[in-house]
Design a protein around this motif. Structure first.
Motif, PDB file in Angstrom:
ATOM      1  N   MET A   5      -5.322 -53.538 -37.478  1.00 30.53           N
ATOM      2  CA  MET A   5      -5.735 -52.583 -37.726  1.00 30.53           C
ATOM      3  C   MET A   5      -5.020 -52.130 -38.783  1.00 30.53           C
ATOM      4  N   ILE A   6      -3.695 -52.210 -38.878  1.00 29.44           N
ATOM      5  CA  ILE A   6      -3.176 -51.453 -39.660  1.00 29.44           C
ATOM      6  C   ILE A   6      -2.897 -51.897 -40.774  1.00 29.44           C
ATOM      7  N   ILE A   7      -2.567 -53.194 -40.892  1.00 29.98           N
ATOM      8  CA  ILE A   7      -2.706 -53.825 -42.857  1.00 29.98           C
ATOM      9  C   ILE A   7      -3.624 -54.032 -43.109  1.00 29.98           C
ATOM     10  N   ALA A   8      -4.784 -53.343 -41.980  1.00 29.72           N
ATOM     11  CA  ALA A   8      -6.051 -53.307 -43.085  1.00 29.72           C
ATOM     12  C   ALA A   8      -6.009 -51.260 -43.736  1.00 29.72           C
ATOM     13  N   GLU A   9      -5.540 -50.989 -42.557  1.00 26.84           N
ATOM     14  CA  GLU A   9      -5.993 -49.266 -43.489  1.00 26.84           C
ATOM     15  C   GLU A   9      -4.308 -49.421 -44.438  1.00 26.84           C
ATOM     16  N   TRP A  10      -3.504 -49.620 -44.952  1.00 26.58           N
ATOM     17  CA  TRP A  10      -2.300 -49.843 -46.153  1.00 26.58           C
ATOM     18  C   TRP A  10      -2.756 -50.530 -46.672  1.00 26.58           C
ATOM     19  N   LEU A  11      -4.142 -51.510 -46.689  1.00 30.01           N
ATOM     20  CA  LEU A  11      -4.503 -52.206 -47.799  1.00 30.01           C
ATOM     21  C   LEU A  11      -5.606 -51.488 -48.408  1.00 30.01           C
ATOM     22  N   TYR A  15      -6.172 -50.118 -52.365  1.00 26.94           N
ATOM     23  CA  TYR A  15      -6.632 -50.035 -52.886  1.00 26.94           C
ATOM     24  C   TYR A  15      -7.038 -49.025 -53.846  1.00 26.94           C
ATOM     25  N   VAL A  16      -7.133 -47.536 -53.086  1.00 23.27           N
ATOM     26  CA  VAL A  16      -7.717 -46.758 -53.378  1.00 23.27           C
ATOM     27  C   VAL A  16      -6.927 -46.365 -54.273  1.00 23.27           C
ATOM     28  N   LEU A  17      -5.217 -46.273 -54.200  1.00 20.56           N
ATOM     29  CA  LEU A  17      -4.262 -45.870 -54.872  1.00 20.56           C
ATOM     30  C   LEU A  17      -4.587 -46.596 -56.427  1.00 20.56           C
ATOM     31  N   ILE A  18      -4.582 -47.822 -56.486  1.00 17.06           N
ATOM     32  CA  ILE A  18      -4.685 -48.964 -57.872  1.00 17.06           C
ATOM     33  C   ILE A  18      -5.692 -48.249 -58.503  1.00 17.06           C
ATOM     34  N   CYS A  19      -6.839 -48.293 -57.971  1.00 21.80           N
ATOM     35  CA  CYS A  19      -8.488 -47.963 -58.267  1.00 21.80           C
ATOM     36  C   CYS A  19      -7.758 -46.171 -58.696  1.00 21.80           C
ATOM     37  N   PHE A  63     -14.192 -40.872 -46.564  1.00 20.74           N
ATOM     38  CA  PHE A  63     -14.101 -39.760 -45.355  1.00 20.74           C
ATOM     39  C   PHE A  63     -14.679 -40.194 -44.484  1.00 20.74           C
ATOM     40  N   LEU A  64     -15.383 -41.548 -43.856  1.00 12.04           N
ATOM     41  CA  LEU A  64     -15.563 -41.639 -42.893  1.00 12.04           C
ATOM     42  C   LEU A  64     -14.313 -42.580 -42.329  1.00 12.04           C
ATOM     43  N   TYR A  65     -13.847 -43.330 -43.148  1.00 13.29           N
ATOM     44  CA  TYR A  65     -11.763 -43.363 -42.393  1.00 13.29           C
ATOM     45  C   TYR A  65     -10.875 -42.452 -42.013  1.00 13.29           C
ATOM     46  N   MET A  66     -11.053 -41.230 -42.826  1.00 11.72           N
ATOM     47  CA  MET A  66      -9.881 -40.921 -42.158  1.00 11.72           C
ATOM     48  C   MET A  66     -10.871 -39.256 -40.643  1.00 11.72           C
ATOM     49  N   LYS A  67     -12.327 -39.287 -41.411  1.00 12.26           N
ATOM     50  CA  LYS A  67     -13.142 -39.435 -39.972  1.00 12.26           C
ATOM     51  C   LYS A  67     -13.016 -39.310 -38.395  1.00 12.26           C
ATOM     52  N   ASN A  73      -0.638 -38.630 -32.579  1.00 12.62           N
ATOM     53  CA  ASN A  73      -0.956 -37.323 -33.187  1.00 12.62           C
ATOM     54  C   ASN A  73      -0.010 -37.372 -34.210  1.00 12.62           C
ATOM     55  N   ALA A  74       1.350 -38.239 -34.214  1.00 10.45           N
ATOM     56  CA  ALA A  74       1.805 -38.553 -35.482  1.00 10.45           C
ATOM     57  C   ALA A  74       2.039 -39.149 -36.119  1.00 10.45           C
ATOM     58  N   TYR A  75       0.962 -40.670 -35.609  1.00 12.73           N
ATOM     59  CA  TYR A  75       0.790 -40.994 -36.695  1.00 12.73           C
ATOM     60  C   TYR A  75      -0.647 -40.980 -38.080  1.00 12.73           C
ATOM     61  N   LYS A  76      -1.201 -40.480 -37.216  1.00 16.53           N
ATOM     62  CA  LYS A  76      -2.273 -39.546 -37.881  1.00 16.53           C
ATOM     63  C   LYS A  76      -1.763 -38.571 -38.625  1.00 16.53           C
ATOM     64  N   LYS A  77      -1.209 -37.545 -37.752  1.00 15.42           N
ATOM     65  CA  LYS A  77      -0.430 -36.565 -39.632  1.00 15.42           C
ATOM     66  C   LYS A  77       0.217 -37.305 -40.564  1.00 15.42           C
ATOM     67  N   SER A  78       0.772 -38.517 -40.062  1.00 13.87           N
ATOM     68  CA  SER A  78       1.416 -38.714 -41.190  1.00 13.87           C
ATOM     69  C   SER A  78       0.603 -39.698 -42.675  1.00 13.87           C
ATOM     70  N   LYS A  79      -0.352 -39.992 -41.835  1.00 14.08           N
ATOM     71  CA  LYS A  79      -1.170 -40.527 -42.768  1.00 14.08           C
ATOM     72  C   LYS A  79      -2.194 -39.533 -43.307  1.00 14.08           C
ATOM     73  N   ALA A  80      -2.570 -38.815 -42.348  1.00 10.02           N
ATOM     74  CA  ALA A  80      -3.233 -36.931 -43.289  1.00 10.02           C
ATOM     75  C   ALA A  80      -1.856 -36.571 -44.024  1.00 10.02           C
ATOM     76  N   VAL A  81      -1.041 -36.617 -43.635  1.00 17.11           N
ATOM     77  CA  VAL A  81       0.000 -36.244 -45.349  1.00 17.11           C
ATOM     78  C   VAL A  81      -0.434 -37.235 -46.696  1.00 17.11           C
ATOM     79  N   ILE A  82       0.338 -38.487 -46.825  1.00 15.22           N
ATOM     80  CA  ILE A  82      -0.170 -39.541 -47.278  1.00 15.22           C
ATOM     81  C   ILE A  82      -1.569 -39.374 -48.738  1.00 15.22           C
ATOM     82  N   TRP A  83      -2.366 -39.217 -47.449  1.00 15.15           N
ATOM     83  CA  TRP A  83      -3.828 -38.869 -48.180  1.00 15.15           C
ATOM     84  C   TRP A  83      -4.372 -37.420 -49.089  1.00 15.15           C
TER      85      TRP A  83
END
Length: 140
Positions: A5-11, A15-19, A63-67, A73-83
């Motif tokens: 799941m962690i690898i899939a999230e970063w992939l 992908y979104v970053l490249i697009c 949208f579905l991913y972030m939902k 919580n720390a991991y969610k917050k860091s992902k939210a900041v990046i997005w």
């Protein structure tokens, strides 16, 4: 399963970053190099419908991913900041290209793609900010 799941999230993020980078590079190229009416603009894709569906599809997936963010919580917050930083930068860049579009001769389909991209990026930025504050509130 957790590492998958962690690898899939970063992939997904990569992908979104490249697009988004390619989308912005193409529009920046059109802004910088197409300054005469007889010059050809770089095409994002072959059709307006294909590009619009691609933009909407990425928006729905993000949208579905972030939902349904998972993790501590720390991991969610860091992902939210990046997005938030990714989508806020893209929304500002798309808004800038849309604003600058009126000084140049571009087609209306490109303007609609930029408007759609800007709106979806703003919506995703707001969603990620709300997710950050929800994680921050549940932390205390």
């Amino acid at each position: 399963m957790k590492w998958f799941m962690i690898i899939a999230e970063w992939l997904l993020f990569l992908y979104v970053l490249i697009c988004l980078l390619s989308f912005n590079i193409i529009h920046l190229g059109n802004l910088l190099y197409v300054d005469m009416p007889h010059e050809e603009a770089m095409a994002v894709t072959t059709s307006f419908a294909q590009t619009s569906l691609f933009i909407i599809g990425i928006g729905v997936v993000c949208f579905l991913y972030m939902k349904y963010l998972w993790g501590s919580n720390a991991y969610k917050k860091s992902k939210a900041v990046i997005w938030v930083s990714l989508f806020a930068c893209h929304a500002l860049a798309s808004g800038f290209y849309l604003f600058m579009r009126y000084g140049l001769i571009w087609n209306q389909h490109e303007a609609m793609e930029l408007l759609l991209s800007t709106l979806i990026s703003f919506i995703l930025t707001i969603q990620a900010v709300m997710k950050y504050y929800v994680c921050k509130r549940t932390e205390t």
